[in-house]
Design a protein around this motif. Structure first.
Motif, PDB file in Angstrom:
ATOM      1  N   ASP A  84      19.231  20.709  98.427  1.00 33.23           N
ATOM      2  CA  ASP A  84      18.444  21.929  98.619  1.00 33.23           C
ATOM      3  C   ASP A  84      17.952  22.026 100.060  1.00 33.23           C
ATOM      4  OD1 ASP A  84      17.420  24.342  97.544  1.00 33.23           O
ATOM      5  OD2 ASP A  84      15.416  23.485  97.583  1.00 33.23           O
TER       6      ASP A  84
ATOM      7  N   HIS B 166      13.616  20.429  93.920  1.00 38.49           N
ATOM      8  CA  HIS B 166      14.739  21.316  93.588  1.00 38.49           C
ATOM      9  C   HIS B 166      16.046  20.518  93.574  1.00 38.49           C
ATOM     10  CE1 HIS B 166      12.402  25.104  95.102  1.00 38.49           C
ATOM     11  NE2 HIS B 166      11.842  24.515  94.078  1.00 38.49           N
TER      12      HIS B 166
ATOM     13  N   HIS C  33      15.362  24.622 102.691  1.00 38.01           N
ATOM     14  CA  HIS C  33      14.476  25.780 102.887  1.00 38.01           C
ATOM     15  C   HIS C  33      14.132  25.915 104.360  1.00 38.01           C
ATOM     16  CE1 HIS C  33      13.578  27.076  98.782  1.00 38.01           C
ATOM     17  NE2 HIS C  33      13.761  25.808  98.453  1.00 38.01           N
TER      18      HIS C  33
HETATM   19 MG    MG Z   1      14.650  25.168  96.844  1.00 40.65          MG
END
Ligand code: MG
Ligand code: C5P
Length: 155
Positions: A9, A44, A11
């Motif tokens: 993941d 995540h 971000h």
């Molecule tokens: Mg995420």
């Protein structure tokens, strides 16, 4: 019977947000993850690792970021729900190996606490969660990324 799973993941980081990793707020982080949920990249990736081990799809299917009810979602709730699905198939978590890529701040001082928080969430011993931290060497200074591998066992 063993099953291995892997999740990734990423971000983008932006000012005025709290960075959360492994369910812990990172007090020294000047920027936090831009996300529909709390943007916890480590959790995540962990949730996707658990799902992928059993071919159960991914968290985008379970928690679409287009759904208003998922706004600001606590990622620990995502992991709890995914763990329920794993346990419903008779599997338990053997160990978790996670890597977080973040240029700043240094996370090493939080390693024990973060691994303990992840272990508590999964109901495993603290020693079953290993976390490593890396910078991107300046290649991705505006991002946080996480990669998690998990081993499951049944019977
Ligand atoms: Mg995420
Ligand atoms: O990425 P690099 O190999 O330069 O990282 C050196 C070490 O710094 C890592 O092995 C890790 O122990 C630590 N580190 C950290 N927090 C980060 C990135 C790296 O503690 N956000």
């Amino acid at each position: 019977m063993h099953r291995i799973g892997h999740g990734l993941d990423s971000h983008r980081l932006e000012g005025g947000r709290t960075l959360t990793l492994g369910g812990l707020p990172i007090p020294e982080a000047e920027r936090g993850a831009v996300a529909h949920s709390d943007g916890d990249a480590l959790l995540h990736a962990l949730a996707d690792a658990l799902l992928s081990a059993l071919g159960l799809g991914d968290i985008g299917q379970l928690y679409p970021d287009s759904a208003p009810e998922n706004a600001g979602l606590d990622s620990r709730d995502i992991v709890r729900e995914v763990l329920r699905r794993v346990q419903a198939q008779g599997y338990r978590v053997v160990n978790v190996a996670g890597a977080v890529v973040l240029d700043r701040p240094k996370l090493g001082g939080l390693r024990t606490e973060m691994a303990g928080a992840v272990a508590a969430l999964l109901g495993v011993d603290a020693g079953a969660v290993g976390l490593t931290f890396k910078t991107s060497e300046g290649l991705a200074p505006d991002h946080v990324q996480a990669s998690v591998t998990v081993l499951l066992s049944r019977g």
